[in-house]
Design a protein around this motif. Structure first.
Motif, PDB file in Angstrom:
ATOM      1  N   LEU A  88       0.834  -1.193   0.000  1.00  0.00           N
ATOM      2  CA  LEU A  88       0.000   0.000   0.000  1.00  0.00           C
ATOM      3  C   LEU A  88       0.870   1.244   0.000  1.00  0.00           C
ATOM      4  O   LEU A  88       0.419   2.339  -0.364  1.00  0.00           O
ATOM      5  CB  LEU A  88      -0.931   0.008   1.209  1.00  0.00           C
ATOM      6  CG  LEU A  88      -2.029  -1.055   1.211  1.00  0.00           C
ATOM      7  CD1 LEU A  88      -2.857  -0.958   2.490  1.00  0.00           C
ATOM      8  CD2 LEU A  88      -2.924  -0.926  -0.008  1.00  0.00           C
ATOM      9  N   LEU A  89       2.115   1.103   0.443  1.00  0.00           N
ATOM     10  CA  LEU A  89       3.132   2.144   0.352  1.00  0.00           C
ATOM     11  C   LEU A  89       4.334   1.572  -0.388  1.00  0.00           C
ATOM     12  O   LEU A  89       4.669   0.400  -0.217  1.00  0.00           O
ATOM     13  CB  LEU A  89       3.557   2.618   1.749  1.00  0.00           C
ATOM     14  CG  LEU A  89       2.543   3.397   2.583  1.00  0.00           C
ATOM     15  CD1 LEU A  89       3.098   3.648   3.977  1.00  0.00           C
ATOM     16  CD2 LEU A  89       2.188   4.717   1.910  1.00  0.00           C
ATOM     17  N   GLU A  90       4.998   2.401  -1.166  1.00  0.00           N
ATOM     18  CA  GLU A  90       6.180   1.977  -1.901  1.00  0.00           C
ATOM     19  C   GLU A  90       7.425   2.198  -1.045  1.00  0.00           C
ATOM     20  O   GLU A  90       7.693   3.327  -0.623  1.00  0.00           O
ATOM     21  CB  GLU A  90       6.304   2.774  -3.205  1.00  0.00           C
ATOM     22  CG  GLU A  90       5.168   2.539  -4.185  1.00  0.00           C
ATOM     23  CD  GLU A  90       5.148   1.101  -4.688  1.00  0.00           C
ATOM     24  OE1 GLU A  90       6.230   0.518  -4.885  1.00  0.00           O
ATOM     25  OE2 GLU A  90       4.035   0.563  -4.856  1.00  0.00           O
ATOM     26  N   PRO A  91       8.207   1.164  -0.772  1.00  0.00           N
ATOM     27  CA  PRO A  91       9.415   1.326   0.049  1.00  0.00           C
ATOM     28  C   PRO A  91      10.424   2.256  -0.624  1.00  0.00           C
ATOM     29  O   PRO A  91      10.567   2.272  -1.851  1.00  0.00           O
ATOM     30  CB  PRO A  91       9.978  -0.101   0.155  1.00  0.00           C
ATOM     31  CG  PRO A  91       8.864  -1.010  -0.246  1.00  0.00           C
ATOM     32  CD  PRO A  91       8.011  -0.237  -1.198  1.00  0.00           C
ATOM     33  N   THR A  92      11.124   3.030   0.199  1.00  0.00           N
ATOM     34  CA  THR A  92      12.209   3.853  -0.310  1.00  0.00           C
ATOM     35  C   THR A  92      13.433   2.994  -0.603  1.00  0.00           C
ATOM     36  O   THR A  92      14.154   3.235  -1.571  1.00  0.00           O
ATOM     37  CB  THR A  92      12.568   4.945   0.715  1.00  0.00           C
ATOM     38  OG1 THR A  92      11.412   5.717   1.019  1.00  0.00           O
ATOM     39  CG2 THR A  92      13.656   5.864   0.177  1.00  0.00           C
ATOM     40  N   ALA A  93      13.663   1.989   0.240  1.00  0.00           N
ATOM     41  CA  ALA A  93      14.814   1.101   0.068  1.00  0.00           C
ATOM     42  C   ALA A  93      14.510  -0.227   0.744  1.00  0.00           C
ATOM     43  O   ALA A  93      13.565  -0.346   1.524  1.00  0.00           O
ATOM     44  CB  ALA A  93      16.076   1.734   0.662  1.00  0.00           C
TER      45      ALA A  93
END
Length: 326
Positions: free
Chosen positions: A64-69
């Motif tokens: 639901l959220l895109e990881p930064t890393a």
């Protein structure tokens, strides 16, 4: 998780940074290098104070959220950078139960339609989807008469049963439960916890159980991971973490859990931490916990501790330069 078990979910160095709007605010590193595994059929508890990043972690796992890393590996496959089309077949195996049951349900749709929606979204026949919804309603303790009612007609506990039924519609293997009982009355919490435990036994589910109520976590979880300011500071088997916490923050959290014995509750010593948790927009250098830690020394102010084995021969890890002796 046993040494020979292959993880169902494996998270490595997962991070999430929220950028400030139009450069006017500092970026917020909500999750900072989190790593853990969840085995098939296991319940891992993710605990910590509000704002520590545990809900953000759960939302990244179900994308639901895109990881930064970092990486999210499910069933041996890296899913952390998959596009929506490639993710669609995996959605059926990764589901989520939300904290506020009413706000997570569409108020314009009936219970039967809400539960059937995941199947209809996959192109399933309407009659088959409604039949499956009726089966799931019975499984979670709802009666047939509830099928054509709307979410506002139900109590919090009943609404959460609807949310759980919806999460089961596609036959998932892993459910991320984000504070699934914290918005419910105390008298209802045990019913939902019992329901989730029964479903796990019957369906072979694995849970990532996100919570701040350590009493509930002790009841339902096999292992516990403790988060502070976006990082995991201790993770291990529930029995060891509760009996002999190795990190000073874990020890302070557990000292606030009420004891069932009135005499022991009156005589035990509570640990009160000074100050408030630092802002994730401006974390302190070194160990993030050092401004509140009674054991902090100079190395704590300059060097961030790595998550490492707390005691030789024990599958428990702690991120502390001076962990408590087991």
């Amino acid at each position: 998780m046993t040494a020979t078990a292959r993880p169902l979910l494996s998270v490595r160095d997962l991070s999430m940074t929220f950028r400030g709007k139009r450069g006017r605010a500092a970026p917020v590193r909500a999750v900072d290098g989190v790593s853990f595994d969840v085995a098939p059929g296991e319940t891992l508890g993710l605990v910590g104070e509000s704002g520590c990043g545990k809900s953000t972690t759960g939302r990244m796992i179900v994308r639901l959220l895109e990881p930064t890393a970092g990486t999210i590996t499910y069933g041996g496959r890296d899913i952390s950078r998959l596009g929506q089309r490639a993710l669609k077949p995996l959605r059926r195996e990764l589901q989520m139960v939300f904290q506020d049951p009413h706000s997570s349900l569409n108020p314009r749709r009936t219970v039967a339609r809400i539960i059937a929606d995941p199947l209809l979204a996959r192109g399933g026949p309407a009659a088959q989807a409604r039949e499956r919804a009726a089966e799931l309603m019975e499984l979670v303790g709802l009666i047939p008469e509830h099928a054509d009612r709307y979410p506002h007609e139900f109590s919090g506990g009943q609404a959460q049963r609807i949310g759980i039924a919806r999460s089961l519609a596609t036959g998932p293997r892993l459910i991320v439960a984000d504070e699934p009982v914290s918005a419910l009355d105390v008298s209802v919490r045990a019913q939902i916890v019992n329901l989730m435990e029964r479903l796990q036994r019957e369906l072979g589910l694995a849970y990532l159980f996100i919570a701040h109520d350590l009493s509930v976590v002790k009841r339902v979880c096999d292992r516990v991971a403790v988060m502070y300011l976006g990082r995991i500071v201790e993770v291990g088997a529930k029995e060891r973490v509760y009996a002999a916490p190795a990190h000073p923050y874990t020890r302070a959290l557990l000292s606030a859990v009420p004891l069932p014995d009135p005499v022991a509750e009156r005589t035990r010593q509570r640990i009160t931490l000074p100050g408030d948790p630092p802002s994730p927009a401006a974390p302190p250098p070194g160990c993030a916990f050092h401004p509140r830690c009674p054991k902090a020394r100079e190395v704590c102010r300059t060097e961030a501790p790595l998550l490492r084995i707390a005691t030789p021969g024990e599958a428990r890890e702690v991120a502390c330069h001076f962990p408590e002796a087991a």
